[in-house]
Design a protein around this motif. Structure first.
Motif, short mmCIF file in Angstrom:
data_model
loop_
_atom_site.label_atom_id
_atom_site.label_comp_id
_atom_site.label_asym_id
_atom_site.label_seq_id
_atom_site.Cartn_x
_atom_site.Cartn_y
_atom_site.Cartn_z
N LEU A 1 80.69 -107.72 23.68
CA LEU A 1 81.42 -106.74 22.88
C LEU A 1 82.87 -107.13 22.72
CD1 LEU A 1 79.77 -103.54 24.36
CD2 LEU A 1 79.72 -104.18 21.94
N VAL A 2 83.48 -107.61 23.80
CA VAL A 2 84.88 -108.06 23.73
C VAL A 2 85.00 -109.25 22.78
CG1 VAL A 2 86.76 -109.09 25.03
CG2 VAL A 2 85.49 -107.17 26.00
N PRO B 1 72.00 -88.31 17.85
CA PRO B 1 72.16 -88.82 16.48
C PRO B 1 73.42 -89.65 16.33
CG PRO B 1 71.47 -86.53 16.44
CD PRO B 1 71.76 -86.85 17.87
N GLY B 2 73.27 -90.79 15.67
CA GLY B 2 74.42 -91.65 15.41
C GLY B 2 74.78 -92.58 16.56
N ARG B 3 74.04 -92.57 17.64
CA ARG B 3 74.34 -93.41 18.81
C ARG B 3 73.21 -94.40 19.05
NH1 ARG B 3 75.46 -90.61 24.56
NH2 ARG B 3 77.50 -90.23 23.57
N VAL B 4 73.59 -95.61 19.41
CA VAL B 4 72.64 -96.64 19.83
C VAL B 4 72.75 -96.79 21.35
CG1 VAL B 4 72.04 -99.09 19.71
CG2 VAL B 4 72.69 -97.86 17.63
N VAL B 5 71.60 -96.79 22.02
CA VAL B 5 71.55 -97.01 23.46
C VAL B 5 70.79 -98.30 23.71
CG1 VAL B 5 70.72 -96.13 25.67
CG2 VAL B 5 71.65 -94.55 23.97
N LEU B 6 71.47 -99.26 24.35
CA LEU B 6 70.87 -100.54 24.69
C LEU B 6 70.60 -100.56 26.19
CD1 LEU B 6 70.03 -103.47 24.07
CD2 LEU B 6 72.42 -104.13 24.44
N VAL B 7 69.32 -100.71 26.56
CA VAL B 7 68.93 -100.74 27.96
C VAL B 7 68.54 -102.18 28.33
CG1 VAL B 7 67.44 -99.73 29.73
CG2 VAL B 7 68.06 -98.39 27.70
N PRO C 1 81.26 -90.46 27.04
CA PRO C 1 81.96 -89.70 25.99
C PRO C 1 81.03 -89.32 24.85
CG PRO C 1 83.28 -91.57 26.68
CD PRO C 1 81.95 -91.72 27.36
N ASN C 2 81.18 -88.10 24.36
CA ASN C 2 80.30 -87.62 23.29
C ASN C 2 80.38 -88.46 22.03
OD1 ASN C 2 79.23 -85.43 24.73
ND2 ASN C 2 80.96 -84.12 24.21
N ASP C 3 81.55 -89.05 21.78
CA ASP C 3 81.72 -89.80 20.53
C ASP C 3 81.32 -91.26 20.66
OD1 ASP C 3 83.78 -90.60 22.14
OD2 ASP C 3 85.32 -90.51 20.58
N ALA C 4 80.76 -91.65 21.79
CA ALA C 4 80.32 -93.04 21.96
C ALA C 4 79.19 -93.33 20.98
CB ALA C 4 79.86 -93.29 23.39
N ASP C 5 79.33 -94.40 20.19
CA ASP C 5 78.27 -94.75 19.25
C ASP C 5 77.42 -95.92 19.75
OD1 ASP C 5 80.36 -96.52 18.95
OD2 ASP C 5 80.30 -96.54 16.76
N LEU C 6 77.82 -96.53 20.88
CA LEU C 6 77.00 -97.53 21.55
C LEU C 6 77.16 -97.35 23.05
CD1 LEU C 6 75.24 -100.13 21.60
CD2 LEU C 6 77.38 -101.43 21.64
N VAL C 7 76.03 -97.28 23.75
CA VAL C 7 76.03 -97.19 25.21
C VAL C 7 75.11 -98.27 25.75
CG1 VAL C 7 75.59 -95.74 27.23
CG2 VAL C 7 76.42 -94.70 25.11
N SER D 1 80.43 -102.28 13.38
CA SER D 1 81.82 -102.15 13.83
C SER D 1 81.88 -100.92 14.73
CB SER D 1 82.76 -102.01 12.63
OG SER D 1 82.73 -103.16 11.85
N TRP D 2 81.48 -101.10 15.97
CA TRP D 2 81.37 -99.97 16.89
C TRP D 2 82.72 -99.28 17.05
CZ3 TRP D 2 76.49 -99.08 17.28
CH2 TRP D 2 75.57 -100.14 17.32
N ARG D 3 82.73 -97.98 16.84
CA ARG D 3 83.97 -97.21 16.97
C ARG D 3 84.31 -96.95 18.43
NH1 ARG D 3 80.82 -94.41 13.73
NH2 ARG D 3 80.68 -92.71 15.25
N HIS D 4 83.26 -96.70 19.23
CA HIS D 4 83.49 -96.36 20.63
C HIS D 4 82.32 -96.91 21.45
CE1 HIS D 4 84.88 -93.13 23.75
NE2 HIS D 4 84.86 -94.35 24.23
N ALA D 5 82.46 -98.15 21.89
CA ALA D 5 81.43 -98.79 22.70
C ALA D 5 81.65 -98.48 24.17
CB ALA D 5 81.44 -100.30 22.47
N VAL D 6 80.59 -98.14 24.87
CA VAL D 6 80.65 -97.78 26.29
C VAL D 6 79.68 -98.66 27.06
CG1 VAL D 6 80.13 -95.99 27.99
CG2 VAL D 6 81.36 -95.40 25.89
N VAL D 7 80.14 -99.23 28.16
CA VAL D 7 79.27 -99.95 29.08
C VAL D 7 79.30 -99.24 30.42
CG1 VAL D 7 78.80 -102.13 30.25
CG2 VAL D 7 79.68 -102.15 27.91
N VAL D 8 78.13 -98.93 30.94
CA VAL D 8 78.03 -98.25 32.23
C VAL D 8 78.09 -99.31 33.33
CG1 VAL D 8 76.64 -96.73 33.68
CG2 VAL D 8 76.66 -96.39 31.20
N HIS D 9 79.05 -99.19 34.20
CA HIS D 9 79.27 -100.16 35.29
C HIS D 9 79.08 -99.48 36.63
CE1 HIS D 9 80.78 -103.73 33.18
NE2 HIS D 9 81.36 -102.91 32.31
N PRO D 10 78.87 -100.24 37.74
CA PRO D 10 78.73 -101.69 37.82
C PRO D 10 77.52 -102.15 37.01
CG PRO D 10 79.09 -100.77 40.00
CD PRO D 10 78.79 -99.62 39.09
#
Length: 818
Positions: A574-575, A630-636, A600-606, A556-565
């Motif tokens: 995610l939506v 720590p506490g963040r997942v990065v998906l490349v 954002p520092n509080d992003a737990d998924l990027v 249950s991602w609290r703050h998911a971030v997608v880098v665009h474009p």
């Protein structure tokens, strides 16, 4: 990180009622009278004070509210609002440290001053005490050492002797007294049941501001205030850009009508800016006086205000009410907040209103006020089931809806408002700058409505499925939707050469094994060996799309971030999983470079692509690894890295907690119909993803492709293809350079080129399909993505492009990175 100098102060007080608005607005007016360009800002969700700020400065009044938009957007929004200004004045809210109840000071003046490193000027009403005020100031100045109380303005002095007593006591605090204001009723602002009377409703507001500017200039050391503002630290961060948050779904400019005038004065200016960035023309109309909507209106926005005060006048404008009812009933996309909701009801205080909703509204004695967290209970014009947003309520009316309606939101107090495919009406005020996807969906609907209302007219020589109209959903618009019989395909990034014989043989042989359920263990072992990892760190998937869905449902991602474009698949996943997604945009004026500090520092998924689709930019591996914490997942998403010789900057061999990589074989190996991909990385996360994977989701053919393509001969053939793509792309880029067409020089089997607005459609008329880029966040209709082909095929596109440009000599092509 960009450092920006912005002189600024925050105006605060120990509590409400001390005169913050009088002093803050007066300072804005006084500074403006000196010839300075002043930017006014208000902490919190209030709409009324920014109305006065706008009158005092001649610029839009803007809000800074961390609860509504998140901490990371505060500095960008401040820089955006203050662009070109000489000084910014930030008016606080309530007491200095008072914010959201239960939020430990969240969204307080102190919170915003801390985020923006703004020096604070305190306003103290000294009318009911003398030396004690110095103790209050001393306490405020030391309560939070991270804040800087730069000065104090003493308000409502009863006499010179009283003022001197307070001023002398202030010496012990070390906080300088910047001014002393005597009582002066001529500059006070009248009140109403919800607070101050909006500036738009006061004919005498301009005269009052002139008096107020003179009053402040006479009693405050304005020079010292300016000096304090200029001592403010530089701000680290990029200016908020609505065009980076949203995309125009078509080249059209449909019109959105926004209610204004004396009855509808509440809306955030960023909502208008987002809609304009989404290709809409925003125009005002006054429900009190206008007899119809503006010509060619395709969308309706009814914001907040005081319709209960003007109920009789609104009810009397029967022509407009009938027009609005007909438009809304016909399906015109409509958003209504608070006052707009009551205007849509059958009646308001027994006065007839639009009647688009099966509800009535009436004033009550109870004030509903506060921040809210809301969840969408169903799909609607703005939201999707399960999406969570923040907002605020501020009203004394109540609605009595008919039974069986679909609410717009679920809040702690119960269902709120009404929602459907073309209508979203609620008491909740939402700052779209914090949730640009809401603006995107509204804009998409407006574009669709405008296209449908145009009688279906299309250029006769275009194929029947021509895509000049808005995409149904930009997040789910892919290159294959651009293709059609008779069109030469430059839209889909599948390698154009033939598959190797050994791969075709393996796929045919796999059909003999299709009588048994697929077993992906051999594919997992082959992929693991190729990347030098143990098998438990690899999960074969049905293409990268399944991998995105698995990661989206992982937590249950609290703050998911997608880098665009970026390829829209991860964002859409995610939506679909019910997450609200924050967008971090790379910019074309910066080469679409990745700046980890912008996340954002509080992003737990990027989530980020490398090389990124559609820009082709290959980010350095070390830059990507800086996203880890720590506490963040990065998906490349390395879906196109096999098209880069040697696969540099890959992090697929890196072992780090929280790091995941997804790959796809479908494009490079010309097997889009065989969904073959995989997820690898952090073994704990891979194991969790495997638990969410449906049994036998990876087909027998996909397993065979994975085994063959990761073997040694697959590696050799893959490198040959990658080098061939480089050769094709190099020749193609040279041809674009000769034509003066800007493009992004990337590392992918495609080129992002800025060919100009309208060229996408014009190329289709010439029999060429390229991938429109306006459905991708951060890009506009001037961009297209072009899959690279062999030199002979590329020449056919270039010839068509030459014809288009010759026919449109005035075609706008902006300078960009080449």
């Amino acid at each position: 990180m960009v450092a920006t100098a912005l002189p600024r102060i925050a105006v605060a007080a120990p509590a409400s009622g001390h005169g913050k608005t009088t002093v803050a607005t007066g300072l804005m007016a006084a500074l403006s009278a000196r010839g300075l360009d002043v930017s006014g800002h208000k902490v919190g969700p209030d709409y009324i004070d920014p109305g006065y700020h706008a009158m005092a400065t001649g610029r839009p009044g803007r809000n800074l509210d961390p609860f509504l938009v998140g901490d990371k957007r505060i500095v960008p929004l401040l820089l955006h609002g203050a662009a070109g200004a000489d000084v910014a004045v930030i008016e606080g809210v309530m007491g200095l440290f008072d914010g959201r109840l239960g939020g430990a000071g969240e969204a307080s003046t102190a919170h915003v001053a801390r985020l923006t490193s703004s020096p604070i000027v305190l306003v103290i009403d000294i009318s009911h005490a003398s030396r004690t005020h110095a103790a209050v100031v001393a306490g405020l100045a030391t309560f939070d050492p991270s804040l800087h109380i730069a000065g104090v303005i003493l308000n409502k002095a009863a006499s010179t002797r009283h003022a001197d007593e307070v001023r002398d006591a202030m010496v012990r605090t070390g906080v300088p007294v910047l001014g002393l204001l005597p009582r002066d009723a001529c500059v006070e602002t009248p009140s109403r049941h919800l607070g101050l009377v909006p500036a738009a409703e006061r004919a005498e507001s301009a005269a009052t501001l002139t008096r107020l500017a003179t009053f402040i200039a006479e009693h405050v050391d304005v020079d010292l205030v300016v000096e304090i503002a200029r001592r403010a630290k530089t701000l680290d961060g990029r200016r908020w850009d609505p065009a980076a948050e949203i995309a125009a779904p078509s080249a059209a400019r449909p019109r959105v009508a926004m209610a204004g005038g004396r009855a509808f004065t509440f809306r955030y200016v960023e909502a208008e800016e987002l809609l304009r960035a989404a290709g809409c023309d925003v125009v005002d109309f006054d429900p009190l006086t206008d007899k119809s909507l503006p010509v060619a209106t395709s969308g309706l926005y009814l914001g907040g205000g005081f319709p209960e005060v003007h109920a009789a006048e609104l009810a009397g404008n029967v022509e407009l009410i009938n027009h609005l009812r007909a438009a809304i009933t016909a399906g015109m996309p409509t958003v209504a907040e608070c006052a707009g909701l009551t205007y849509l009801c059958a009646s308001l205080d027994n006065m007839p209103m639009i009647g688009a909703l099966g509800a009535t509204a009436a004033m009550t004695k109870e004030l509903t006020l506060g921040y809210r967290t809301a969840v969408a209970p169903a799909d609607s014009l703005l939201a999707r089931t399960g999406e969570r947003i923040t907002g605020h309520e501020f009203h004394r009316t109540r609605t009595t809806p008919a039974a069986g309606v679909t609410p717009a939101w679920d809040v702690s107090a119960g269902p709120d408002g009404f929602a459907g495919p073309t209508l979203h009406a609620s008491y909740l005020h939402v700052q779209w700058a914090g949730y640009p996807l809401l603006a995107q969906r509204f804009a998409n609907a407006v574009h669709r409505y405008a296209a449908a209302s145009d009688g279906g007219r299309r250029t006769s020589c275009m194929p029947p499925d021509e895509l000049t109209e808005p995409a149904e959903d930009p997040l789910r618009h892919h290159g294959d939707a651009e293709t059609a019989p008779g069109l030469l395909d430059f839209a889909v990034n599948v390698y154009a050469g033939p598959r190797p014989d050994w791969l075709n043989t393996a796929l045919r042989n796999a059909l003999d094994d299709a009588t048994a359920y697929p077993d992906a263990r051999a594919a997992r072992a082959a992929i693991a060996e190729r990347h030098g990892r143990p098998p438990h760190e690899v999960l074969p998937t049905a293409g990268a799309t399944e991998a995105f869905a698995l990661v989206a449902s992982l937590r249950s991602w609290r703050h998911a971030v997608v880098v665009h474009p970026q390829f829209s698949g991860p964002h859409a996943a995610l939506v679909d999983a019910g997450h609200i997604v924050t967008t971090v945009s790379c910019r074309d004026d910066d080469g679409f470079a990745l700046h980890p500090e912008a996340v954002p520092n509080d992003a737990d998924l990027v989530v980020i692509g490398n090389p990124t689709n559609p820009t082709g930019v290959l980010h350095p591996a070390q830059t990507i690894l800086r996203l880890l914490r720590p506490g963040r997942v990065v998906l490349v998403d390395e879906a196109f890295l096999d098209a880069v010789p040697g696969q540099p900057e890959s992090v697929a061999s890196q072992r780090a907690e929280g790091l995941l990589v997804t790959r796809s074989l479908t494009k490079h190996w010309s097997i889009p119909g065989v969904r073959a991909g995989y997820l690898l990385g952090d073994p704990t996360l891979v194991a969790d993803a495997a638990k969410h994977q449906l049994p036998w989701s990876v087909s027998t053919l996909a397993i065979a492709a994975m085994i063959e393509c990761t073997a040694e001969r697959g590696h050799t053939e893959g490198e040959r293809r990658a080098q061939q793509l480089v050769n094709w792309r190099t020749t193609f880029e040279e041809a674009l350079t000769k034509r003066g067409i800007p493009f992004v020089s990337g590392h992918a089997p495609f080129v992002l080129a800025r060919v100009g607005v309208g060229v996408h459609s014009a190329l289709r008329e010439q029999g060429i399909a390229v991938r429109r880029a306006d459905t991708l966040i951060g890009l506009d209709p001037a961009w297209v993505r072009i899959a690279v082909r062999d030199d002979q095929t590329n020449q056919r596109l270039l010839t068509a492009l030459d014809r288009v440009r010759a026919a449109q000599p005035g075609l706008p092509i902006a300078a960009s990175m080449v």
